[in-house]
Design a protein around this motif. Structure first.
Motif, PDB file in Angstrom:
ATOM      1  N   ALA A  26       0.633  -3.054  -0.867  1.00  0.00           N
ATOM      2  CA  ALA A  26      -1.159  -2.781  -0.623  1.00  0.00           C
ATOM      3  C   ALA A  26      -1.166  -1.351  -0.888  1.00  0.00           C
ATOM      4  N   ILE A  27      -2.192  -1.267  -1.488  1.00  0.00           N
ATOM      5  CA  ILE A  27      -2.519   0.121  -2.170  1.00  0.00           C
ATOM      6  C   ILE A  27      -4.104   0.276  -1.889  1.00  0.00           C
ATOM      7  N   PRO A  28      -4.759   1.426  -1.692  1.00  0.00           N
ATOM      8  CA  PRO A  28      -6.234   1.677  -1.646  1.00  0.00           C
ATOM      9  C   PRO A  28      -6.993   1.428  -2.754  1.00  0.00           C
ATOM     10  N   ALA A  29      -8.071   0.948  -2.605  1.00  0.00           N
ATOM     11  CA  ALA A  29      -9.220   0.622  -3.705  1.00  0.00           C
ATOM     12  C   ALA A  29     -10.683   0.741  -3.363  1.00  0.00           C
ATOM     13  N   LEU A  30     -11.560   0.790  -4.091  1.00  0.00           N
ATOM     14  CA  LEU A  30     -12.962   0.918  -3.866  1.00  0.00           C
ATOM     15  C   LEU A  30     -13.695  -0.334  -4.598  1.00  0.00           C
ATOM     16  N   THR A  31     -14.566  -0.881  -3.777  1.00  0.00           N
ATOM     17  CA  THR A  31     -15.031  -2.078  -4.384  1.00  0.00           C
ATOM     18  C   THR A  31     -16.682  -1.934  -4.092  1.00  0.00           C
ATOM     19  N   VAL A  32     -17.217  -2.414  -5.317  1.00  0.00           N
ATOM     20  CA  VAL A  32     -18.755  -2.199  -5.131  1.00  0.00           C
ATOM     21  C   VAL A  32     -19.468  -3.377  -4.188  1.00  0.00           C
TER      22      VAL A  32
END
Length: 555
Positions: A26-32
């Protein structure tokens, strides 16, 4: 429906067929979540550089955002998002630090303007943090699991969250096997959609799919409705009745709310599952049926078994293969896509679907950023069904208006309008809370009121706390009951009482040893991960692990 060799295979067992499997990374992400150009909603930027210990610059010019599974992406490209980048970096505990430079893009979280540095702990990132940029773009900071993305067939399910991808994979694994399936999940999560997908992919796709809601059938008529009846078998039986089982012969019978089945119906269901034969009401000879049974429930069947309201052998038969449908709270990164999916359907019915086809990055977002942020943070006790209904309300209520806006009724459904709240200081003590910005991301005078900076939580009566509020507080506090009580403004013992009264919440004492052992193995002994999965008190779960002789990792 004779017994087959897969009748007692569980989801966990199927996962283990290929031997031990390491947990996905699990790694961080940005979702619109919201963007002036609606087609950009759902695009994602995976922050693998942050996971590797490097800093990621976020501005209108970078990084690139792409649909999950696609290699081609574009930056946000919103002209009101500054070229001066925000900075995202990793914290030692797995959280993420956000640094907002002076004179850069205005960032709002939960109604509060951020300035300086803000640290988001691992629990916050796991829950998902809505970031409003310049009052126009909403990004969700969350975690993604690198377990292989992009299932070819979406099976009619909108979204690419890890939980939904896992569900699709399990559907594909079990669809062509003639075993009974038990689908678990909260109300409104789409359990019937899952059953339909299993039917479409299975060998019985040419047969009928018959859906029955046991909770909607009067108990005195349930046996006749399911198994059929002969004329004169009971008062009002003026003709022979075929029954749902025989109507689904050669196909699939979906029994929703199976936990509502009366005791006598449970006995008859068990017989059909064991022998493939049923007795219509009033009949003396059995009738053979060839039906694949898929059942669904939002009830805690194990608790009903302990209370003598559900038969354990029936549960074992129904759960030849068990699927769990994630709640909307567990797939917040899908919420933007789901909202626009339902909005497009409603706009098409109104003849106004072209509203969502704009490619102008200067346009005012049809879904304003503060409203989008509230949608992401809402508790959603009714899950996707509630989201669909609320979307319809917003779209119809916004006819003739340039932008969507929530009325008082929707404000209540979303937990009330945003009030700026104090932020947690960052590691260097630089974070400050400012007034919420206006549509262009500039601070507004209304947020200067003293109550916007008041850290105290007013005391409340436990009876005033809704189940949705309780669940949201427990999740936000990582199931620390004292912290949840403080956030809700009620005594800690009242939290125990509310959990005990809730049909959808449970304590560590409610968990059986087998479920705990399966979760322990799946989470690699990580106590924090087990708490997030099982949703019970960390302290109480730790005691149960010691009772079972299991040694957990973590404090």
């Amino acid at each position: 429906m004779p017994h087959d060799p897969f009748a007692d295979v569980s989801t966990a067992a199927m996962q283990e067929r290929g031997g031990p499997r390491s947990a996905p990374r699990a790694i961080p992400a940005l979702t619109v979540v919201s963007h002036p150009v609606p087609r950009r909603v759902g695009e994602r930027s995976v922050l693998d550089a942050v996971a590797a210990g490097r800093t990621v610059a976020l501005s209108r010019n970078g990084p690139d955002f792409a649909k999950p599974g696609s290699a081609l992406g574009l930056p946000l490209a919103d002209p009101f998002v500054s070229r001066k980048p925000l900075e995202l970096s990793a914290l030692p505990d797995g959280g993420v630090r956000l640094r907002v430079p002076e004179d850069g893009t205005h960032v709002v979280v939960a109604g509060a303007l951020l300035q300086g540095t803000r640290d988001f702990g691992p629990a916050e990132v796991a829950e998902g943090v809505a970031l409003e940029l310049a009052g126009r773009v909403v990004l969700l900071l969350h975690q993604v699991e690198l377990d292989g993305e992009g299932v070819g067939d979406t099976l009619g399910m909108v979204g690419e969250s890890a939980g939904l991808r896992r569900l699709r994979r399990h559907i594909e694994r079990v669809a062509d096997l003639d075993v009974s399936v038990l689908i678990r999940g909260e109300t409104g999560t789409g359990k019937e959609l899952v059953a339909q997908a299993i039917h479409r992919l299975g060998s019985r796709r040419a047969g009928r799919f018959v859906s029955v809601n046991l909770g909607a059938i009067p108990k005195e008529l349930a046996a006749a409705e399911l198994f059929g009846s002969h004329k004169g078998a009971y008062s009002g039986a003026t003709r022979d009745r075929e029954g749902f089982f025989r109507a689904a012969h050669g196909g699939t019978l979906f029994l929703d709310e199976v936990g509502e089945a009366p005791a006598e119906v449970q006995v008859m269901l068990l017989r059909v599952l064991e022998t493939g034969e049923l007795y219509p009401v009033g009949a003396s000879q059995p009738v053979a049926v060839d039906v694949r049974l898929i059942a669904a429930t939002d009830a805690h069947l194990e608790a009903q078994i302990r209370d003598g309201r559900f038969k354990a052998p029936l549960l074992h038969r129904l759960a030849g293969y068990e699927l769990r449908v994630p709640s909307l709270r567990e797939r917040r990164e899908d919420l933007g896509r789901l909202f626009f999916h339902f909005a497009r359907e409603e706009l098409a019915a109104l003849g106004d679907v072209g509203r969502l086809d704009t490619e102008d990055p200067h346009a005012e977002p049809w879904l304003p950023a503060p409203l989008a942020s509230r949608l992401v943070r809402a508790a959603w006790p009714g899950n996707i069904r509630q989201l669909r209904n609320l979307t319809r309300q917003l779209v119809i209520g916004g006819r003739g208006q340039a932008l969507l806006q929530a009325d008082p009724q929707l404000d209540e459904a979303l937990g009330g309008p945003d009030v700026p709240v104090p932020t947690t200081p960052g590691a260097r003590g630089e974070a400050t809370t400012g007034p919420a910005p206006d549509a262009r991301g500039m601070p507004g005078d209304a947020a200067k009121a003293p109550e916007a900076r008041e850290p105290g939580v007013p005391r409340r009566k436990p009876s005033q706390v809704t189940e949705a509020e309780l669940l949201a507080a427990l999740r936000a506090s990582a199931w620390d009951l004292k912290a949840a009580a403080d956030a809700l403004g009620i005594p800690r013992p009242s939290v125990y009482d509310l959990i005990d009264k809730s049909p959808n919440l449970r304590t560590a004492g409610d968990l059986d040893a087998e479920e705990i052992a399966r979760c322990f193995e799946a989470c690699g002994g990580d106590l924090d991960a087990m708490v997030r999965t099982l949703e019970v008190s960390k302290r109480a779960l730790g005691r149960r692990l010691k009772e079972l002789g299991l040694s957990a990792k973590g404090p």
